[in-house]
Design a protein around this motif. Structure first.
Motif, PDB file in Angstrom:
ATOM      1  N   TRP A   2     -10.483   4.245   6.803  1.00 31.49           N
ATOM      2  CA  TRP A   2      -9.545   3.185   7.154  1.00 31.49           C
ATOM      3  C   TRP A   2      -8.143   3.471   6.630  1.00 31.49           C
ATOM      4  CZ3 TRP A   2     -10.620  -0.651  10.474  1.00 31.49           C
ATOM      5  CH2 TRP A   2     -11.978  -0.883  10.766  1.00 31.49           C
ATOM      6  N   ASP A   3      -8.046   4.215   5.566  1.00 33.38           N
ATOM      7  CA  ASP A   3      -6.752   4.409   4.929  1.00 33.38           C
ATOM      8  C   ASP A   3      -5.977   5.607   5.458  1.00 33.38           C
ATOM      9  OD1 ASP A   3      -7.930   6.011   1.843  1.00 33.38           O
ATOM     10  OD2 ASP A   3      -8.539   6.217   3.937  1.00 33.38           O
ATOM     11  N   PHE A  22      -2.415   1.946   2.659  1.00 34.48           N
ATOM     12  CA  PHE A  22      -3.372   1.082   3.337  1.00 34.48           C
ATOM     13  C   PHE A  22      -3.575  -0.203   2.553  1.00 34.48           C
ATOM     14  CE2 PHE A  22      -7.012  -0.095   5.763  1.00 34.48           C
ATOM     15  CZ  PHE A  22      -7.953  -0.550   4.856  1.00 34.48           C
ATOM     16  N   VAL A  23      -3.741  -1.307   3.301  1.00 39.92           N
ATOM     17  CA  VAL A  23      -4.004  -2.596   2.671  1.00 39.92           C
ATOM     18  C   VAL A  23      -5.381  -3.130   3.065  1.00 39.92           C
ATOM     19  CG1 VAL A  23      -3.262  -5.009   2.480  1.00 39.92           C
ATOM     20  CG2 VAL A  23      -1.553  -3.163   2.560  1.00 39.92           C
ATOM     21  N   ALA A  24      -5.626  -3.230   4.379  1.00 40.90           N
ATOM     22  CA  ALA A  24      -6.884  -3.808   4.841  1.00 40.90           C
ATOM     23  C   ALA A  24      -7.155  -3.357   6.268  1.00 40.90           C
ATOM     24  CB  ALA A  24      -6.832  -5.326   4.778  1.00 40.90           C
ATOM     25  N   GLY A  25      -8.439  -3.317   6.630  1.00 39.04           N
ATOM     26  CA  GLY A  25      -8.815  -2.945   7.982  1.00 39.04           C
ATOM     27  C   GLY A  25     -10.000  -3.768   8.452  1.00 39.04           C
ATOM     28  N   TRP A  29      -3.816  -3.198   8.346  1.00 43.61           N
ATOM     29  CA  TRP A  29      -2.528  -3.524   7.748  1.00 43.61           C
ATOM     30  C   TRP A  29      -2.192  -2.458   6.704  1.00 43.61           C
ATOM     31  CZ3 TRP A  29       0.824  -7.271   9.212  1.00 43.61           C
ATOM     32  CH2 TRP A  29       0.336  -8.299  10.005  1.00 43.61           C
ATOM     33  N   PHE A  30      -0.954  -2.039   6.726  1.00 41.64           N
ATOM     34  CA  PHE A  30      -0.413  -1.110   5.740  1.00 41.64           C
ATOM     35  C   PHE A  30       0.840  -1.725   5.150  1.00 41.64           C
ATOM     36  CE2 PHE A  30      -2.627   3.029   6.359  1.00 41.64           C
ATOM     37  CZ  PHE A  30      -3.427   2.679   7.425  1.00 41.64           C
ATOM     38  N   VAL A  60       7.341  -3.763   2.867  1.00 42.03           N
ATOM     39  CA  VAL A  60       7.325  -4.025   4.306  1.00 42.03           C
ATOM     40  C   VAL A  60       5.889  -3.835   4.776  1.00 42.03           C
ATOM     41  CG1 VAL A  60       8.162  -3.332   6.572  1.00 42.03           C
ATOM     42  CG2 VAL A  60       9.713  -3.266   4.599  1.00 42.03           C
ATOM     43  N   TYR A  61       5.365  -4.825   5.453  1.00 42.14           N
ATOM     44  CA  TYR A  61       3.973  -4.798   5.905  1.00 42.14           C
ATOM     45  C   TYR A  61       3.926  -4.478   7.398  1.00 42.14           C
ATOM     46  CZ  TYR A  61       2.265  -6.577   1.489  1.00 42.14           C
ATOM     47  OH  TYR A  61       1.929  -6.707   0.173  1.00 42.14           O
TER      48      TYR A  61
END
Length: 126
Positions: free
Chosen positions: A107-108, A47-50, A36-37, A93-94
């Motif tokens: 990941w980022d 980057f948010v999570a992977g 998720w970005f 916006v995700y």
């Protein structure tokens, strides 16, 4: 044609929760790493999570650790993002993304992801 659709965005007050979901069609992403970005107005996407294909390896941005939880359901070809204790600075916006790899070293890095959703708006009011 691969389609990835995010859902679950909306308007919430600070301290509230939202759950985002990303469904895919046209391809099975069970063996792909997912992420998720987000992109806030006037800022670059971040980057948010992977999560790895197995769900064992999970990585979060420091800004969301302890508040957000990423999960996946390979049987349903979906990935979710549970967002708790939301802050106004989470407004963005995700986007969900998928990488043609079981896991990632970085990941980022957006370049590591091959498929992107169209995004869903999350707005957190103070």
């Amino acid at each position: 044609q691969v389609q990835r659709v995010e859902s679950g965005g909306g308007l919430v007050q600070a301290g509230g929760s939202l759950r985002l979901a990303c469904a895919a069609s046209g391809r099975t992403f069970g063996s792909y790493a997912r992420g998720w970005f987000r992109q806030a107005p006037g800022k670059e996407r971040e980057f948010v999570a992977g999560i790895s294909w197995s769900g064992i390896i999970i990585y979060y941005a420091d800004s969301v650790k302890g508040r957000f939880t990423i999960s996946r359901d390979n049987a349903k070809n979906t990935v979710s993002l549970q967002m708790n204790s939301l802050k106004p600075e989470d407004t963005a916006v995700y986007y969900c993304a998928a990488a043609r790899a079981a896991t990632l070293n970085y990941w980022d890095a957006e370049d590591n992801y091959d498929y992107w959703g169209q995004g869903t708006q999350v707005t957190v009011s103070s």
